[in-house]
Write an enzyme that holds these catalytic residues in place. Structure first.
Site, PDB file in Angstrom:
ATOM      1  N   ARG A  63       0.855  -1.188   0.000  1.00 41.86           N
ATOM      2  CA  ARG A  63       0.000   0.000   0.000  1.00 41.86           C
ATOM      3  C   ARG A  63       0.890   1.238   0.000  1.00 41.86           C
ATOM      4  NH1 ARG A  63      -4.769  -1.160  -2.053  1.00 41.86           N
ATOM      5  NH2 ARG A  63      -5.953  -2.681  -0.856  1.00 41.86           N
ATOM      6  N   GLU A  91     -14.845  -8.816  -7.259  1.00 40.74           N
ATOM      7  CA  GLU A  91     -13.567  -8.619  -6.560  1.00 40.74           C
ATOM      8  C   GLU A  91     -13.051  -9.914  -5.949  1.00 40.74           C
ATOM      9  OE1 GLU A  91     -11.424  -6.194  -6.436  1.00 40.74           O
ATOM     10  OE2 GLU A  91     -12.606  -4.677  -7.471  1.00 40.74           O
ATOM     11  N   GLU A  95      -9.367 -11.056  -7.081  1.00 46.17           N
ATOM     12  CA  GLU A  95      -8.270 -11.057  -6.113  1.00 46.17           C
ATOM     13  C   GLU A  95      -7.841 -12.446  -5.654  1.00 46.17           C
ATOM     14  OE1 GLU A  95      -8.523  -8.227  -2.944  1.00 46.17           O
ATOM     15  OE2 GLU A  95      -8.429  -6.572  -4.375  1.00 46.17           O
ATOM     16  N   SER A 112     -13.791   6.910   7.022  1.00 47.68           N
ATOM     17  CA  SER A 112     -13.250   8.146   7.619  1.00 47.68           C
ATOM     18  C   SER A 112     -14.266   9.270   7.434  1.00 47.68           C
ATOM     19  CB  SER A 112     -11.925   8.532   6.955  1.00 47.68           C
ATOM     20  OG  SER A 112     -10.954   7.540   7.161  1.00 47.68           O
ATOM     21  N   PRO A 113     -15.376   9.243   8.182  1.00 47.74           N
ATOM     22  CA  PRO A 113     -16.472  10.176   7.925  1.00 47.74           C
ATOM     23  C   PRO A 113     -16.153  11.641   8.218  1.00 47.74           C
ATOM     24  CG  PRO A 113     -16.892   8.935   9.919  1.00 47.74           C
ATOM     25  CD  PRO A 113     -15.671   8.327   9.272  1.00 47.74           C
ATOM     26  N   GLY A 114     -15.009  11.920   8.799  1.00 46.89           N
ATOM     27  CA  GLY A 114     -14.623  13.303   9.024  1.00 46.89           C
ATOM     28  C   GLY A 114     -14.221  14.023   7.749  1.00 46.89           C
ATOM     29  N   GLU A 118     -16.748   7.557   1.739  1.00 44.35           N
ATOM     30  CA  GLU A 118     -16.630   6.146   1.366  1.00 44.35           C
ATOM     31  C   GLU A 118     -17.417   5.239   2.316  1.00 44.35           C
ATOM     32  OE1 GLU A 118     -13.156   2.907   0.354  1.00 44.35           O
ATOM     33  OE2 GLU A 118     -12.785   4.303   1.981  1.00 44.35           O
ATOM     34  N   GLU A 138      -4.300  -5.205 -13.727  1.00 39.44           N
ATOM     35  CA  GLU A 138      -2.910  -5.245 -14.191  1.00 39.44           C
ATOM     36  C   GLU A 138      -1.945  -4.482 -13.291  1.00 39.44           C
ATOM     37  OE1 GLU A 138      -2.754  -1.670 -17.473  1.00 39.44           O
ATOM     38  OE2 GLU A 138      -3.338  -3.663 -18.161  1.00 39.44           O
ATOM     39  N   GLU A 140      -2.238  -4.456  -9.911  1.00 39.77           N
ATOM     40  CA  GLU A 140      -2.440  -4.972  -8.559  1.00 39.77           C
ATOM     41  C   GLU A 140      -1.629  -6.255  -8.394  1.00 39.77           C
ATOM     42  OE1 GLU A 140      -6.396  -4.541  -5.999  1.00 39.77           O
ATOM     43  OE2 GLU A 140      -6.610  -5.939  -7.654  1.00 39.77           O
TER      44      GLU A 140
END
Length: 173
Positions: A63, A91, A95, A112-114, A118, A138, A140
């Protein structure tokens, strides 16, 4: 007292392949104004993927924002207009190379609602069978890991598993 904020102005700052960044000017409940930087994301799906009753298939993936490889449950971004279950099944196969006879909705989380809208929908996949293993994205690169379910809580406590969607999904077990 209602804590609602009314948007009085919105300016697009950035539009990328995955996210948008908008600057909102808002009217606060006390009548004053402030600004909010909001990341818009199409949402995603995460899948607790059971190889058998006591073993999960997880993915190890680098990541870039963290500059490290972390362990997560299979997951991915929803395409525009895509239903969460359709995304999850897609997915899962992309994956892991597996499909699931049993695919059950467990719940959803906001990450992360601040600053971000999402939503991640969490599913459980069981009764796996081989699907295609040549349809991965491609850009990943993933290693599959089989992890015993009785080890996961310790891995979370020790910091081996730090991904929020993964940690949150184990609340449904």
């Amino acid at each position: 007292m209602k804590f609602e904020e009314k948007t009085v102005d919105k300016k697009l700052l950035y539009k990328g392949k995955i996210i948008e960044l908008n600057l909102h000017r808002v009217k606060l409940p006390n009548g004053k104004e402030s600004s909010r930087e909001i990341v818009n994301h199409p949402g995603g799906v995460a899948i607790l993927t059971y190889k058998n009753d006591d073993t999960l298939i997880m993915v190890e993936q680098f990541r870039k924002p963290l500059e490290k490889t972390i362990l997560e449950i299979p997951a991915g971004k929803m395409e525009k207009g895509e239903k969460p279950e359709v995304c999850g099944r897609r997915e899962l196969e992309e994956e892991t190379g597996y499909k699931a006879k049993t695919f059950k909705y467990l719940g959803k989380i906001v990450t992360s609602p601040g600053f971000c809208d999402e939503v991640i929908y969490i599913y459980e996949a069981r009764d796996l069978y081989k699907g295609r293993n040549d349809i991965a994205d491609e850009d990943e690169f993933i290693n599959l890991k089989e992890i015993k379910t009785d080890k996961i809580k310790d891995m979370i406590k020790s910091g081996e598993i730090i991904d929020a969607k993964t940690v949150s999904s184990f609340m449904f077990i």
